[in-house]
Design a protein around this motif. Structure first.
Motif, PDB file in Angstrom:
ATOM      1  N   HIS A 274       0.828  -1.204   0.000  1.00 21.13           N
ATOM      2  CA  HIS A 274       0.000   0.000   0.000  1.00 21.13           C
ATOM      3  C   HIS A 274       0.863   1.255   0.000  1.00 21.13           C
ATOM      4  CE1 HIS A 274      -3.186  -2.803   0.831  1.00 21.13           C
ATOM      5  NE2 HIS A 274      -2.521  -3.240   1.891  1.00 21.13           N
ATOM      6  N   VAL A 276       1.007   4.955   0.773  1.00 22.46           N
ATOM      7  CA  VAL A 276       0.179   5.773   1.663  1.00 22.46           C
ATOM      8  C   VAL A 276       0.714   7.199   1.750  1.00 22.46           C
ATOM      9  CG1 VAL A 276      -0.473   3.760   3.054  1.00 22.46           C
ATOM     10  CG2 VAL A 276       1.505   5.158   3.736  1.00 22.46           C
ATOM     11  N   HIS A 278       0.403   9.066   4.731  1.00 21.68           N
ATOM     12  CA  HIS A 278       0.948   9.289   6.077  1.00 21.68           C
ATOM     13  C   HIS A 278       2.321   8.621   6.217  1.00 21.68           C
ATOM     14  CE1 HIS A 278      -1.238   5.411   6.443  1.00 21.68           C
ATOM     15  NE2 HIS A 278      -0.211   5.084   7.197  1.00 21.68           N
ATOM     16  N   HIS A 284       1.157  -0.024  12.238  1.00 23.99           N
ATOM     17  CA  HIS A 284       0.081  -0.013  11.233  1.00 23.99           C
ATOM     18  C   HIS A 284       0.006  -1.317  10.451  1.00 23.99           C
ATOM     19  CE1 HIS A 284       0.742   4.633  11.178  1.00 23.99           C
ATOM     20  NE2 HIS A 284       0.026   4.254  12.207  1.00 23.99           N
ATOM     21  N   GLN A 292       3.318  -0.880   4.102  1.00 20.21           N
ATOM     22  CA  GLN A 292       2.976   0.526   3.841  1.00 20.21           C
ATOM     23  C   GLN A 292       4.252   1.279   3.492  1.00 20.21           C
ATOM     24  OE1 GLN A 292       0.657   2.458   6.922  1.00 20.21           O
ATOM     25  NE2 GLN A 292      -1.126   1.130   6.579  1.00 20.21           N
TER      26      GLN A 292
ATOM     27  N   ARG D  20     -10.144  -5.076  12.382  1.00 21.80           N
ATOM     28  CA  ARG D  20      -9.135  -6.114  12.145  1.00 21.80           C
ATOM     29  C   ARG D  20      -9.795  -7.483  11.993  1.00 21.80           C
ATOM     30  NH1 ARG D  20      -5.413  -9.779  14.896  1.00 21.80           N
ATOM     31  NH2 ARG D  20      -6.566  -9.734  16.857  1.00 21.80           N
ATOM     32  N   ASP D  23     -12.027  -7.850   8.821  1.00 19.68           N
ATOM     33  CA  ASP D  23     -11.204  -7.923   7.620  1.00 19.68           C
ATOM     34  C   ASP D  23     -10.978  -9.368   7.195  1.00 19.68           C
ATOM     35  OD1 ASP D  23      -9.964  -6.239   5.791  1.00 19.68           O
ATOM     36  OD2 ASP D  23      -7.977  -6.500   6.674  1.00 19.68           O
ATOM     37  N   PRO D  48      -4.774   4.344  10.778  1.00 22.34           N
ATOM     38  CA  PRO D  48      -3.900   4.259   9.597  1.00 22.34           C
ATOM     39  C   PRO D  48      -3.637   2.826   9.137  1.00 22.34           C
ATOM     40  CG  PRO D  48      -2.981   5.792  11.222  1.00 22.34           C
ATOM     41  CD  PRO D  48      -4.141   5.092  11.878  1.00 22.34           C
ATOM     42  N   SER D  49      -3.880   1.853  10.021  1.00 23.83           N
ATOM     43  CA  SER D  49      -3.693   0.462   9.599  1.00 23.83           C
ATOM     44  C   SER D  49      -4.690   0.064   8.525  1.00 23.83           C
ATOM     45  CB  SER D  49      -3.834  -0.472  10.804  1.00 23.83           C
ATOM     46  OG  SER D  49      -5.067  -0.238  11.445  1.00 23.83           O
ATOM     47  N   SER D  50      -5.777   0.803   8.383  1.00 23.38           N
ATOM     48  CA  SER D  50      -6.781   0.465   7.366  1.00 23.38           C
ATOM     49  C   SER D  50      -6.418   0.956   5.971  1.00 23.38           C
ATOM     50  CB  SER D  50      -8.143   1.064   7.744  1.00 23.38           C
ATOM     51  OG  SER D  50      -8.679   0.401   8.855  1.00 23.38           O
ATOM     52  N   ALA D  51      -5.331   1.693   5.836  1.00 27.15           N
ATOM     53  CA  ALA D  51      -4.985   2.270   4.524  1.00 27.15           C
ATOM     54  C   ALA D  51      -4.868   1.172   3.469  1.00 27.15           C
ATOM     55  CB  ALA D  51      -3.682   3.060   4.626  1.00 27.15           C
ATOM     56  N   GLY D  52      -5.619   1.321   2.400  1.00 32.11           N
ATOM     57  CA  GLY D  52      -5.575   0.367   1.307  1.00 32.11           C
ATOM     58  C   GLY D  52      -6.380  -0.887   1.550  1.00 32.11           C
ATOM     59  N   ARG D  53      -6.996  -0.986   2.712  1.00 27.26           N
ATOM     60  CA  ARG D  53      -7.680  -2.232   3.053  1.00 27.26           C
ATOM     61  C   ARG D  53      -9.165  -2.041   3.266  1.00 27.26           C
ATOM     62  NH1 ARG D  53      -3.788  -3.593   8.009  1.00 27.26           N
ATOM     63  NH2 ARG D  53      -5.270  -5.251   8.429  1.00 27.26           N
TER      64      ARG D  53
END
Lengths: 336, 336, 336, 336
Positions: A274, A276, A278, A284, A292, D20, D23, D48-53
């Motif tokens: 990904h 990103v 940020h 993360h 990321q 989480r 997912d 931010p862990s959700s970026a792209g997901r």
């Protein structure tokens, strides 16, 4: 289809992570496990988290017995020892994901210089699939042996390749400053990895001499066709898991946006990589196979920052991803 | 002689560290403390570690009252707010160690650009003693105001200066990759410094834009007479205390031994700066005013590694060291 | 006066803490150090924090040589091995603070049952000064051997004794639930104390069988004259240092205030034991010889909470405190 | 079937854990999320862990809109605020898992005394399904609202109930000494949960006054029919996740084996509750919905030790488990 998976060398942290991931995999399960020191114990005897969840008994290594119960073997042995074992597994017709460095490099000479051992199966050096499906999915699909990538190299190769390939950065001036959690140092009792030595402390180690430096150089060359000069410094960071690589680059004239676009094009169809906006933290991506990365300007340099989990995308998650590709499963099975 | 010490802005971590160090100082003690929000409380009301050990009451700031009870004031306020307060303390005849960035730089323009405030006392910019006794002991001895150095700059200036001054490294190619404990981010409740945000995670922040970059550049120039081009990247590391700076340099032809010798000559008589052969970890200097640094070859680069405690040598220990110099005490009093 | 201090068994964490404390002691300094495995190295070869601060060389143990260079020896050996060494040191006329359990208990039988070794010097059991100056200062002053207290017992005996002695709580119903940092487990490489085993995890250990249970029982009896029935459970907590003991008691009719008063009277003149109103955290006493304790009502039970640093007041700080008493120094020298 | 899940109050750690788990859930996915403060942002703007997901946008709360996109809502609001929101969700015909304490207790009086608010929907107190499928699966299956259990109560009720029900321990003498990771304290910036306040420290809090004490008492009574007298002390432990409860009991005459058998019979068919022989550490269950418990003798007491992950089995994992039961999915879906 249900893939039957064996683990050779089941006592360490990469094996524990494989067990965790297989526990939730919809179409693969653990069927055999070996260890020299712990044969005869149940798996929960070495990994108490498995209590009540897994009843596989640990055995001594026997390739014929593994052949009877497994479709694929995850080989979690140290370099040198691993190649010989992998050969025995291949000889009985098993497919193998090898966690060691034994089949990662392109050159027997480079391997022997950095690892300081005679390679037991040099014919396979340079012709073994490197287990990074983002670049080598076709090779992996049909491979008998897949060389599972090193943890640090994963965090460096993924951001470096698209920028190098596109000519956006100077290949002769690359610094990778990496920070890793302690699990990367393994589970053998050593003074350096005792809690009270590493907790509340950060330190560089193997400065100028870490074996992942030639792996980064080799793979970037193999994928991009360009030779890079890379300085690599690993740091032991007080956390269980995670690698953050801060990569210092010299742009050749493009913009940060050009760099981000090169990444997005490369990884557009990748389920795990990904790009990103940020600044990524290792948290993360902790416990996941996700990656990321972002790119920033700092004066006349570019700084790429890439976060992975060293035990998942940096080891056992990549191995499951490779297995999924090898057996035609969904690439994300067991990895979300 | 007994030096009476006041603290302005007593609620944070640098103040807590001052209290800890003064508690054991043989010839200085805490006599006054102020805070806007906590006036009226005993110190142990904001720092429970002081219970039974310290009975100073927190007051509202009043320069005249401080003059009556103190010989020197440690001003632990944020930049901008600090300069105005320091002026009031100087006006009543007190001597001050200022923890903010307000008097560290040589140029009002650079200060105003990076800190984005109008400086309330610009006459003092560039003429205030920089509180690093390793280079400015004479200035500090007679100073009314000492600008206590930034934490990251301390970890960079100390290793950089002797190498730059001796011409051993290229001043135009300097990268400082720093890793800091969380206490550097202060004690105000913020999402980013909650335990569960920073624990088990490492991340870069303020990439290309941290205010300590111009401080490093300015001080190296002021001491060595040479202009450097420095890329500086700070990282938030899951530990309370400590800074490790990994510094990437281009040697101009000398040997690692030349570099180590330049350091040893510079710091031969310094009680706190230690040139070591091992790779320093932040834990080796934790809770002390000591500095450890070493130099290594990595391909055609040099890598300097420097460890300090950000709260001690990076803040409150340096302040006590400065106070010791200002009042003619032993430089190490209270700091061993 | 300057007390010359030797350390036998210099490789562990209690020795490192002694070195740290002696470094700042105004009238004592380290003059000799021994270790079987590391003889011939400088101290910074095993404790890198000593680099540039200490030039004592590690030797093999030789009582005569120690006699020549030391006034007192800190013996940091494991139980069983320690008693024999202490005897040799006494024989050459040295005074000794013994960190092991060999001379702490009153009964040879209890010692041999719990420690499962034949005691090499049983005549000294029950007649050796227990190194808790809060209760045994007179014995310590003239002692040749001082038995330095166990870490958990310190955190339990200090709060228990005044309450038991005053009859405020039922001696037959005492539970001590203790949480310790990992340094208490020593510096020998073991799987259980690897970073990745203990970090991000808390666990009870030695439930119902820890050797500090009889020490608590014995000392409370020796000081208060009353026999207690105590259940003791230690927990390994993910932190370097500190012990928090949560103690469950049955009051006999008095008030919480009566309990707090009993403590305050007992520890009124003690420079290290602080009766506080807040709930103490181990961080409040970290790196110090201080003790914080408070008492709360919970339904019909009392809960005493006591915090110490296991390496300081729980080991090496207590040893320095004992040395200060033995040699007529100020009790707090080197400990603030 | 695919269950569409909404989250109300998406900014905290329990919401992050839900995301989480969803997912990887094979037959449920996140379709809506609300937050007062962060409406208009994508979820990766707060996590931010959700970026792209995950591309769900955060909205303001609107029950009709949730009805259109969700089958079930996870309500992650604080007590008091939650009950009113749950009512609105029920009114539009949604099913709800409520993370607050608003519907957990049997008595309006007890609720109002301990939580110090007027209950907005008292009719539902005592008749709402308690979300512990190990005991209330039938109620949960048909419930419109499920009261998701408190984290500490889960770690106490599971071990206590079988022993109390079987009469193996004295119900009038129960002590629960619990140690929790910091995530249990929530994600709002507060001094007490800053990294540098909680790291390297352990402390008791809310001694004698924590709201989970009446929940433990109420639920043990509701399930076993017996009234218990329980002393409960929570401790803040320097780790992200996990609860370890050490439970002190008085046996009535049976053996440890009787106690272990009572547990095994109760949890024989439970996929998550494991009776183990080793002493469980929180790490053994970290990131999972699993529970480990064991029982030991200590003098004339029994000590039960139970480990859970406070965010999974102690909150969001239990919520998914409840959802699985409510919608007829496999109880372990998404939770392995």
């Amino acid at each position: 289809m249900n893939v039957r998976v064996g683990i050779v060398g089941v006592t360490g942290y990469t094996a524990a992570e494989l067990i965790r991931l297989l526990d939730r995999h919809p179409s693969a399960n653990l069927t055999a496990a070996t260890s020299r020191g712990d044969a005869g114990k149940p798996i929960h005897g070495v990994h108490p988290s498995s209590a009540g969840r897994n009843d596989v008994m640990i055995e001594r290594f026997d390739p014929e017995r593994m052949k009877a119960s497994c479709d694929v073997v995850m080989c979690c042995l140290p370099h040198g020892a691993s190649a010989e074992t992998v050969r025995q597994l291949i000889d009985v017709g098993l497919r193998v994901v090898d966690f060691s460095a034994d089949f990662r490099l392109s050159s027997v000479e480079v391997y022997q210089k950095w690892y300081d051992v005679q390679h037991p199966w040099p014919e396979r050096i340079g012709v073994t699939a490197y287990g990074m499906p983002e670049f080598f999915a076709d090779d992996i699909r049909s491979a008998d042996v897949v060389a599972n990538p090193g943890c640090y190299p994963t965090s460096a190769i993924l951001p470096l390749v698209p920028l190098i390939k596109a000519g956006l950065v100077d290949p002769s001036d690359v610094i990778v400053d990496s920070k890793s959690g302690v699990s990367g140092a393994g589970r053998s009792p050593k003074l350096a990895t005792l809690y009270c030595e590493t907790n509340e402390s950060i330190a560089a180690y193997a400065v100028g001499s870490h074996r992942h430096q030639p792996e980064i150089k080799d793979l970037v060359h193999r994928i991009s066709g360009k030779d890079i000069d890379v300085t690599f410094t690993p740091h032991l960071t007080p956390m269980d898991r995670g690698i953050l690589s801060t990569i210092y680059l010299r742009p050749t004239g493009g913009s940060i946006d050009d760099g981000m676009q090169a990444w997005k094009q490369q990884y557009d169809s990748s389920p795990f990589v990904h790009v990103v906006d940020h600044l990524p933290a290792t948290k993360h991506v902790s416990g996941t196979n996700h990656v990321q990365m972002t790119l920033r300007q700092a004066g006349d340099r570019w700084i790429a920052v890439c976060a992975i989990d060293n035990l998942t995308k940096g080891a056992s998650g990549a191995a499951i991803q490779n297995m999924n590709v090898m057996f035609g499963l969904n690439e994300t099975d067991g990895l979300l």
